[in-house]
Each structure stands twice: as C-alpha cells, then as structure tokens.
Design a protein around this motif. Structure first.
Motif, PDB file in Angstrom:
ATOM      1  N   ILE A 128      17.370   5.532 -50.936  1.00  0.00           N
ATOM      2  CA  ILE A 128      18.790   6.280 -50.461  1.00  0.00           C
ATOM      3  C   ILE A 128      18.417   6.958 -48.487  1.00  0.00           C
ATOM      4  CG2 ILE A 128      20.064   9.367 -50.163  1.00  0.00           C
ATOM      5  CD1 ILE A 128      18.918   9.097 -53.090  1.00  0.00           C
ATOM      6  N   TYR A 129      16.995   6.823 -48.973  1.00  0.00           N
ATOM      7  CA  TYR A 129      16.568   6.978 -47.391  1.00  0.00           C
ATOM      8  C   TYR A 129      17.353   5.480 -46.549  1.00  0.00           C
ATOM      9  CZ  TYR A 129      13.267   5.312 -43.401  1.00  0.00           C
ATOM     10  OH  TYR A 129      12.797   4.689 -42.443  1.00  0.00           O
ATOM     11  N   ALA A 130      17.236   4.096 -47.446  1.00  0.00           N
ATOM     12  CA  ALA A 130      17.317   3.158 -46.221  1.00  0.00           C
ATOM     13  C   ALA A 130      18.949   2.810 -46.390  1.00  0.00           C
ATOM     14  CB  ALA A 130      17.184   1.431 -47.492  1.00  0.00           C
ATOM     15  N   SER A 131      19.760   3.397 -47.032  1.00  0.00           N
ATOM     16  CA  SER A 131      21.555   3.853 -46.866  1.00  0.00           C
ATOM     17  C   SER A 131      21.625   4.812 -45.943  1.00  0.00           C
ATOM     18  CB  SER A 131      21.728   4.193 -48.301  1.00  0.00           C
ATOM     19  OG  SER A 131      21.830   3.372 -48.826  1.00  0.00           O
ATOM     20  N   VAL A 132      20.938   5.578 -45.562  1.00  0.00           N
ATOM     21  CA  VAL A 132      21.307   6.942 -44.809  1.00  0.00           C
ATOM     22  C   VAL A 132      20.526   6.543 -43.186  1.00  0.00           C
ATOM     23  CG1 VAL A 132      20.450   9.256 -44.060  1.00  0.00           C
ATOM     24  CG2 VAL A 132      20.641   8.909 -45.964  1.00  0.00           C
ATOM     25  N   GLU A 133      19.442   5.910 -43.464  1.00  0.00           N
ATOM     26  CA  GLU A 133      18.588   4.533 -42.631  1.00  0.00           C
ATOM     27  C   GLU A 133      20.231   4.356 -41.039  1.00  0.00           C
ATOM     28  OE1 GLU A 133      14.250   3.835 -40.538  1.00  0.00           O
ATOM     29  OE2 GLU A 133      15.964   2.442 -42.363  1.00  0.00           O
ATOM     30  N   ARG A 134      20.868   3.736 -41.893  1.00  0.00           N
ATOM     31  CA  ARG A 134      21.702   2.719 -41.935  1.00  0.00           C
ATOM     32  C   ARG A 134      23.185   3.765 -41.358  1.00  0.00           C
ATOM     33  NH1 ARG A 134      20.285  -0.650 -45.608  1.00  0.00           N
ATOM     34  NH2 ARG A 134      21.386   0.010 -47.305  1.00  0.00           N
ATOM     35  N   TYR A 135      23.119   4.444 -41.378  1.00  0.00           N
ATOM     36  CA  TYR A 135      24.767   5.479 -41.391  1.00  0.00           C
ATOM     37  C   TYR A 135      24.605   5.671 -40.246  1.00  0.00           C
ATOM     38  CZ  TYR A 135      27.751   9.870 -41.882  1.00  0.00           C
ATOM     39  OH  TYR A 135      28.532  10.153 -41.155  1.00  0.00           O
ATOM     40  N   ASN A 136      25.774   5.602 -39.805  1.00  0.00           N
ATOM     41  CA  ASN A 136      26.435   5.918 -37.955  1.00  0.00           C
ATOM     42  C   ASN A 136      26.888   7.453 -37.427  1.00  0.00           C
ATOM     43  OD1 ASN A 136      27.070   5.718 -35.364  1.00  0.00           O
ATOM     44  ND2 ASN A 136      28.396   4.792 -35.467  1.00  0.00           N
ATOM     45  N   GLU A 149      29.612  12.936 -36.520  1.00  0.00           N
ATOM     46  CA  GLU A 149      30.894  13.946 -34.902  1.00  0.00           C
ATOM     47  C   GLU A 149      32.053  14.047 -34.749  1.00  0.00           C
ATOM     48  OE1 GLU A 149      28.752  11.949 -32.002  1.00  0.00           O
ATOM     49  OE2 GLU A 149      26.430  12.598 -32.680  1.00  0.00           O
ATOM     50  N   ALA A 150      33.065  13.085 -35.548  1.00  0.00           N
ATOM     51  CA  ALA A 150      34.452  12.896 -35.108  1.00  0.00           C
ATOM     52  C   ALA A 150      34.611  13.603 -35.667  1.00  0.00           C
ATOM     53  CB  ALA A 150      34.082  11.367 -35.354  1.00  0.00           C
ATOM     54  N   ALA A 151      34.380  13.573 -37.903  1.00  0.00           N
ATOM     55  CA  ALA A 151      34.112  14.353 -38.288  1.00  0.00           C
ATOM     56  C   ALA A 151      34.157  15.554 -38.418  1.00  0.00           C
ATOM     57  CB  ALA A 151      34.034  14.517 -39.766  1.00  0.00           C
ATOM     58  N   ALA A 152      33.306  16.231 -37.654  1.00  0.00           N
ATOM     59  CA  ALA A 152      33.336  17.788 -36.772  1.00  0.00           C
ATOM     60  C   ALA A 152      34.570  18.465 -36.055  1.00  0.00           C
ATOM     61  CB  ALA A 152      31.821  18.348 -36.254  1.00  0.00           C
ATOM     62  N   ASP A 153      34.588  17.324 -34.876  1.00  0.00           N
ATOM     63  CA  ASP A 153      35.811  17.079 -33.818  1.00  0.00           C
ATOM     64  C   ASP A 153      36.924  17.382 -34.099  1.00  0.00           C
ATOM     65  OD1 ASP A 153      33.645  16.903 -31.481  1.00  0.00           O
ATOM     66  OD2 ASP A 153      34.177  15.055 -31.686  1.00  0.00           O
ATOM     67  N   SER A 164      34.910  19.966 -42.652  1.00  0.00           N
ATOM     68  CA  SER A 164      33.440  21.644 -42.216  1.00  0.00           C
ATOM     69  C   SER A 164      32.150  20.285 -42.754  1.00  0.00           C
ATOM     70  CB  SER A 164      33.992  22.460 -44.261  1.00  0.00           C
ATOM     71  OG  SER A 164      34.196  21.358 -45.029  1.00  0.00           O
ATOM     72  N   ARG A 165      31.263  21.339 -43.424  1.00  0.00           N
ATOM     73  CA  ARG A 165      30.342  20.154 -43.584  1.00  0.00           C
ATOM     74  C   ARG A 165      30.392  19.940 -45.067  1.00  0.00           C
ATOM     75  NH1 ARG A 165      25.070  23.349 -40.984  1.00  0.00           N
ATOM     76  NH2 ARG A 165      25.368  23.403 -38.895  1.00  0.00           N
ATOM     77  N   LEU A 166      30.831  20.562 -45.826  1.00  0.00           N
ATOM     78  CA  LEU A 166      30.771  20.126 -47.409  1.00  0.00           C
ATOM     79  C   LEU A 166      31.864  19.130 -46.880  1.00  0.00           C
ATOM     80  CD1 LEU A 166      30.562  20.446 -50.414  1.00  0.00           C
ATOM     81  CD2 LEU A 166      32.357  21.994 -50.327  1.00  0.00           C
ATOM     82  N   THR A 167      33.157  18.976 -46.092  1.00  0.00           N
ATOM     83  CA  THR A 167      34.425  18.114 -46.038  1.00  0.00           C
ATOM     84  C   THR A 167      33.446  16.546 -45.713  1.00  0.00           C
ATOM     85  OG1 THR A 167      36.480  19.536 -46.469  1.00  0.00           O
ATOM     86  CG2 THR A 167      36.563  16.893 -45.465  1.00  0.00           C
ATOM     87  N   THR A 168      32.939  16.887 -45.172  1.00  0.00           N
ATOM     88  CA  THR A 168      32.244  15.990 -44.517  1.00  0.00           C
ATOM     89  C   THR A 168      31.397  14.728 -45.318  1.00  0.00           C
ATOM     90  OG1 THR A 168      32.035  16.535 -42.082  1.00  0.00           O
ATOM     91  CG2 THR A 168      31.305  14.784 -42.813  1.00  0.00           C
ATOM     92  N   LEU A 169      30.148  16.119 -45.999  1.00  0.00           N
ATOM     93  CA  LEU A 169      29.334  15.835 -47.131  1.00  0.00           C
ATOM     94  C   LEU A 169      30.191  14.946 -47.874  1.00  0.00           C
ATOM     95  CD1 LEU A 169      26.678  14.919 -48.331  1.00  0.00           C
ATOM     96  CD2 LEU A 169      27.484  17.079 -49.479  1.00  0.00           C
ATOM     97  N   ARG A 170      31.658  14.425 -48.899  1.00  0.00           N
ATOM     98  CA  ARG A 170      32.654  14.511 -49.519  1.00  0.00           C
ATOM     99  C   ARG A 170      32.259  12.968 -49.426  1.00  0.00           C
ATOM    100  NH1 ARG A 170      35.778  18.879 -52.512  1.00  0.00           N
ATOM    101  NH2 ARG A 170      36.337  17.111 -53.530  1.00  0.00           N
ATOM    102  N   ILE A 181      32.458  11.636 -46.168  1.00  0.00           N
ATOM    103  CA  ILE A 181      32.307  10.281 -45.126  1.00  0.00           C
ATOM    104  C   ILE A 181      30.668   9.711 -45.829  1.00  0.00           C
ATOM    105  CG2 ILE A 181      31.529   9.596 -43.288  1.00  0.00           C
ATOM    106  CD1 ILE A 181      34.406  11.554 -42.286  1.00  0.00           C
ATOM    107  N   ILE A 182      29.767  10.704 -45.639  1.00  0.00           N
ATOM    108  CA  ILE A 182      28.716  10.751 -46.426  1.00  0.00           C
ATOM    109  C   ILE A 182      27.580  10.255 -47.371  1.00  0.00           C
ATOM    110  CG2 ILE A 182      26.295  11.552 -46.156  1.00  0.00           C
ATOM    111  CD1 ILE A 182      26.921  13.523 -44.313  1.00  0.00           C
ATOM    112  N   LEU A 183      28.569  10.566 -48.245  1.00  0.00           N
ATOM    113  CA  LEU A 183      27.999  10.578 -49.714  1.00  0.00           C
ATOM    114  C   LEU A 183      29.472   8.944 -49.797  1.00  0.00           C
ATOM    115  CD1 LEU A 183      28.747  13.410 -52.358  1.00  0.00           C
ATOM    116  CD2 LEU A 183      26.694  12.210 -51.103  1.00  0.00           C
ATOM    117  N   PRO A 184      30.133   9.115 -49.574  1.00  0.00           N
ATOM    118  CA  PRO A 184      30.141   6.901 -49.430  1.00  0.00           C
ATOM    119  C   PRO A 184      29.826   6.355 -49.270  1.00  0.00           C
ATOM    120  CG  PRO A 184      32.940   8.406 -49.322  1.00  0.00           C
ATOM    121  CD  PRO A 184      31.345   9.224 -49.122  1.00  0.00           C
ATOM    122  N   PHE A 185      29.339   6.663 -47.953  1.00  0.00           N
ATOM    123  CA  PHE A 185      28.612   5.647 -47.114  1.00  0.00           C
ATOM    124  C   PHE A 185      27.372   5.160 -48.381  1.00  0.00           C
ATOM    125  CE2 PHE A 185      25.417   3.950 -44.113  1.00  0.00           C
ATOM    126  CZ  PHE A 185      26.840   2.616 -43.602  1.00  0.00           C
TER     127      PHE A 185
END
Length: 307
Positions: free
Chosen positions: A194-202, A207-211, A215-221, A223-227
């Motif tokens: 998981i660390y190897a995957s997160v390290e490649r995350y942009n 930041e674009a999702a926050a703009d 919400s943080r939960l929406t961003t996690l579900r 954007i982050i988790l699919p990546f």
C-alpha cells in the motif's frame, strides 16, 4: 517495398529474444527445482497408500481425499457420511486468515499513508522501523509473543499495576492469541504494497476534489481508494495466503482447540504415526483454494476489473 521489418531488425529481435531466454534460464531452473518439483511430489504422494509406521506405499489410492471429505467409521466399512471435523478446521483457517487480513488492512492503510506522506529521512526511518521485526526469525517472534501475553507475563502485570484489571486476563490458547500472532506476523506485508501505491499518488487530485467541495470521505472513496486499489489487493493476498497456511501461531498461541489447516498438515508429517498421503492431500486442497483466489484476481485484472 516490403511491409515487414528489415533483415537487420529481424536479426536483432531474434538475438535479443534468444539472449532474454538464456538470461531467464537460471530463474526457470530455480522455479522448477524448488517449486514445481516439490509440488509435483506432494501431488503424487497424495494419491499413494499410507504405510502403517509412517511414510508411503507406492500403490495408487484415493483414501487420503476420501478421509478428508467422508467418515466411514472406525473400520472403514460403514456408509460414508460427511467428515465435518476437517471442514470445520478449514473454515476456521479461512475465518482467522480473513480476520487477520481485515485487521492488517485497517491498521496497515493509515500506517502506509502516514509513511508515504513523510518527507526526507523521516520516511526512511519509518520504513526501517516497519521492517525491523523481520530481522528476527518468525519462531522467535512467536515465542516472544507467547511470553508477552501469558497469564503472568509483562502485559498482564502492566495492566494489574495500572489498576485496569483486578486479575490476569487469560489470552494464551484462545482465538484472540492466534489472531494477534497472525496480525503481528504479517502486518508489514500489508503496509509495504500500500505504501508503494500511495507514494505514486498525485495529491493534486485531492486538492482538486477539495476545490470542488468534495468531502474527505468522498475524496477517499472515489479518488484515493481506486488509485491505491492494486496495492490494497496485493497486500490482502500477501497477508491472507500465508495466514491461511500458518502453523506456528496456532500451535504456540492457540493450542489444540484452535487448530488450523497448517497445523493439521504439519501434524501428518511428524513422527512415525504421521499420515503422509493425507497430509499431502490436505496440502493440495489448500493449494487449490489459493490458486482459485489468485486465478480470479488475475482474470479480473486482465479484464480491467481490478485497477
């Protein structure tokens, strides 16, 4: 003008292909000798006849597989009924491995995220701390865990000194102890992929999702988790598969009431009373289960179902 490759290009391609095959030869030899050959021998042994004092008789038999699935009575002449004992052991192993995978994911994901978001030398220090337990043999680490959680061990003494408990908590020879041993043994296998995957995350995506007022939960579900999903799946496989066949934690921390499939296999090859064909048959059933899981994952990945 010919539509094919120039002769020189074709010659270079064939040369590189031949060189690649030659360089892969040592790997194929190692895989064949240390993987294919032992598994092949295990498969052959599973279809042989048990020798009374241990070992095998070179006579074809399906008795080992029949013993796993059916109970034919003490003398083997009763009508067959389903043998639930071994099926329950298998189910207990799947349940324990699944729980270990779940808890490793719950702890491993935020740990991997924390490490990947550190900067400079801090990241290396945290990775170093994660890998330190693997400097010590798994047997020694498991025995240390047994010493730590025993009734008069340091953990109970510490809780008693704090006044958190009035008498020692019995943890040895319980499902909790087995689960703790599996979690402790295989947590780094979840963190590192998981660390190897997160390290490649942009992080610009977050930041674009926050703009856009996500919400943080929406961003996690979304954007982050699919990546980081490939790292999560790899970590789950790396934890689930060895946990399924583990025998040190069940033997040393769980006792006879918390038998797992790895302990069952190990028991069949010990001493003169061991049943080698049955141990080999149980090993092949376990291997088949693991191959089904890995094959499903590979097919989903090839279809684009796992990203």
């Amino acid at each position: 003008m010919s539509g094919g490759l120039p002769k020189s290009s074709e010659s270079n391609t064939s040369t590189y292909a031949g060189l690649g095959a030659f360089l892969m030869l040592p790997s194929w030899v190692m895989i064949g000798f240390f993987l294919v050959l032992p598994v092949g021998l295990m498969l052959v042994y599973s279809f042989l006849t048990k020798e009374f004092r241990g070992g095998v008789i070179w006579e074809f038999s399906l008795a080992a597989y029949d013993q796993f699935f059916f109970d034919r009575g003490l003398f083997g002449d009763d009508p067959p009924v389903i043998e639930w004992t071994y099926i329950k052991i298998f189910w207990r192993s799947i349940w324990q491995a699944g729980l270990a995978t779940f808890f490793c994911l719950i702890i491993g994901f935020p740990t991997a995220w924390f490490i990947a978001t550190r900067t400079g030398a801090n990241k290396s220090i945290w990775l170093f701390l994660i890998t330190i337990p693997y400097w010590v043999n798994l047997l020694i680490r498991t025995i240390s865990m047994k010493f730590l959680i025993r009734d008069n061990g340091p953990l109970n003494e510490w809780l008693l000194s704090l006044g958190a408990i009035s008498e020692p908590i019995h943890m040895i020879n319980t499902n909790f102890a087995v689960q703790l041993g599996l979690f402790y043994s295989y947590l780094p296998f979840m963190v590192l992929p998981i660390y190897a995957s997160v390290e490649r995350y942009n992080f610009a995506f977050s930041e674009a999702a926050a703009d856009l007022y996500a919400s943080r939960l929406t961003t996690l579900r979304h954007i982050i988790l699919p990546f980081v999903k490939p790292g999560i799946i790899a970590g789950c496989i790396l934890v689930f598969v060895p946990s399924l066949g583990a025998f040190l934690a069940p033997d040393l921390l769980g006792g006879a009431k918390n038998f797992m499939i790895g302990s069952l296999i190990e028991e069949q090859f010990k001493g003169n009373a061991g049943n080698w064909p049955f141990g080999a048959a149980v090993s092949m059933i376990l291997l088949s289960m693991v191959l089904v899981v890995l094959t499903y994952y590979a097919r989903q990945q090839s279809k684009g179902g796992v990203r």
